[in-house]
Design a protein around this motif. Structure first.
Motif, short mmCIF file in Angstrom:
data_model
loop_
_atom_site.label_atom_id
_atom_site.label_comp_id
_atom_site.label_asym_id
_atom_site.label_seq_id
_atom_site.Cartn_x
_atom_site.Cartn_y
_atom_site.Cartn_z
N ARG A 274 75.92 18.40 -46.03
CA ARG A 274 75.20 18.27 -47.12
C ARG A 274 74.09 19.24 -46.38
N HIS A 275 73.50 18.41 -46.11
CA HIS A 275 72.09 18.92 -45.74
C HIS A 275 72.19 19.96 -44.43
N TYR B 183 81.11 24.24 -48.51
CA TYR B 183 79.92 23.10 -48.52
C TYR B 183 80.42 22.68 -50.02
N ASP C 6 67.92 12.43 -48.15
CA ASP C 6 68.10 14.50 -48.53
C ASP C 6 67.06 15.23 -48.12
N GLU D 246 78.81 13.46 -43.15
CA GLU D 246 77.65 14.30 -44.52
C GLU D 246 76.47 14.98 -44.34
N ARG D 247 75.91 13.72 -43.20
CA ARG D 247 74.68 14.51 -43.12
C ARG D 247 74.45 16.23 -42.95
N TYR E 49 83.11 20.23 -49.26
CA TYR E 49 82.71 18.93 -48.72
C TYR E 49 82.70 18.08 -50.38
N ARG E 50 81.33 18.89 -51.10
CA ARG E 50 81.48 18.34 -52.11
C ARG E 50 82.18 17.64 -53.36
N ASP F 13 66.57 18.52 -46.27
CA ASP F 13 67.82 19.44 -45.52
C ASP F 13 67.50 19.93 -44.04
#
Length: 269
Positions: free
Chosen positions: A192-193, A144, A69, A188-189, A147-148, A71
């Protein structure tokens, strides 16, 4: 030419995979989210003149991360690159960064200027440098949120429409095959981050102007008007330096690798 050799380096919170090939002064090729594999065409073309270093950023491909998790803050990524450079040599290195890797490179030369001989920052996607910064900020938040709410395929489509850069899974009339596990993990990475910390990174322009290293801003000949090319133009204007054109578009080092390597070699000379 000999194949690259594989290595790993433990850093705080991660284990980094990296490759070495060639001989001569160190030249590190930095991407994000792209890792060493993305430079597989370019690196051998430079290995006659340089010890070429490529790596997978923490949390991508063969580089592990303790906290999934966490960033991808550019200052953290820059510290990883700093540690890699110290592992491969004791002299200031040449650095080429593209896309998010260009942002990493800019953070590196700002915070660790003694480690860099010269930096070529190719199309760093720094949204807040644009005149329409708030519009760009909203666009990135929309990607973002997509994606979520709707997953990686919808997010890549929105990303491509906003930036003009066609990467990631594409839509079509036929049902696409399910993406490979590695592609899912990368998406995902990244979304999300990585997307927001990198595109919203705030450069210290005054500090960057004061570093001893040569800082070159670059953009693609065929990406004029695209998001990352416009941010490169904006950065060059802030630094009061010309933007150097490199062959091809955002990934010209893949599509036009031989010509790209020639321009990079001349730029670093």
């Amino acid at each position: 030419m000999a194949s690259p050799t594989s290595h790993s380096l433990d850093v705080p919170g991660a284990r980094l995979y990296y490759e070495l090939q060639g001989s001569g002064p160190a030249l590190m090729l930095v991407g994000h989210p792209m890792g060493a594999a993305g430079f597989a065409t370019l690196a051998p073309l430079l290995a006659e003149d340089y010890t070429v270093v490529t790596y997978d950023p923490r949390g991508f491909d063969r580089s592990t991360i303790d906290d999934p998790d966490q960033d991808a803050e550019p200052d953290l990524l820059a510290d990883d690159v700093r540690r890699l450079l110290e592992a491969v040599g004791d002299q200031p290195a040449y650095v080429f960064g593209s896309s998010g890797g260009a942002v990493t490179g800019l953070a590196l030369v700002t915070h660790h200027p003694g480690h860099v001989q010269a930096l070529v920052a190719h199309e760093p996607p720094l949204a807040l440098l644009l005149p329409e910064a708030e519009e760009a900020r909203a666009g990135m938040h929309d990607i973002y949120d997509t994606y979520r709410d709707n997953g990686d395929r919808a997010a890549w489509q929105k990303f491509s429409a906003f930036t003009g850069i066609n990467i990631g899974p594409q839509s079509g009339d036929d049902a696409p095959p399910p993406p490979a596990a590695g592609a899912v993990a990368t998406s995902e990475r990244f979304f999300r981050h990585g997307l927001l910390p990198i595109t919203f990174y705030e450069l210290d322009i005054a500090a960057l102007q004061g570093v001893p290293a040569q800082v070159v801003v670059a953009g693609g000949t065929t990406s004029t008007g695209q998001f990352a090319q416009r941010t490169a133009v904006a950065l060059a204007e802030r630094l009061d330096t010309p933007m150097i054109e490199f062959p091809g578009g955002h990934i010209g080092f893949v599509s036009d690798a031989k010509e790209f390597a020639g321009v990079l070699r001349r730029t670093l000379a």
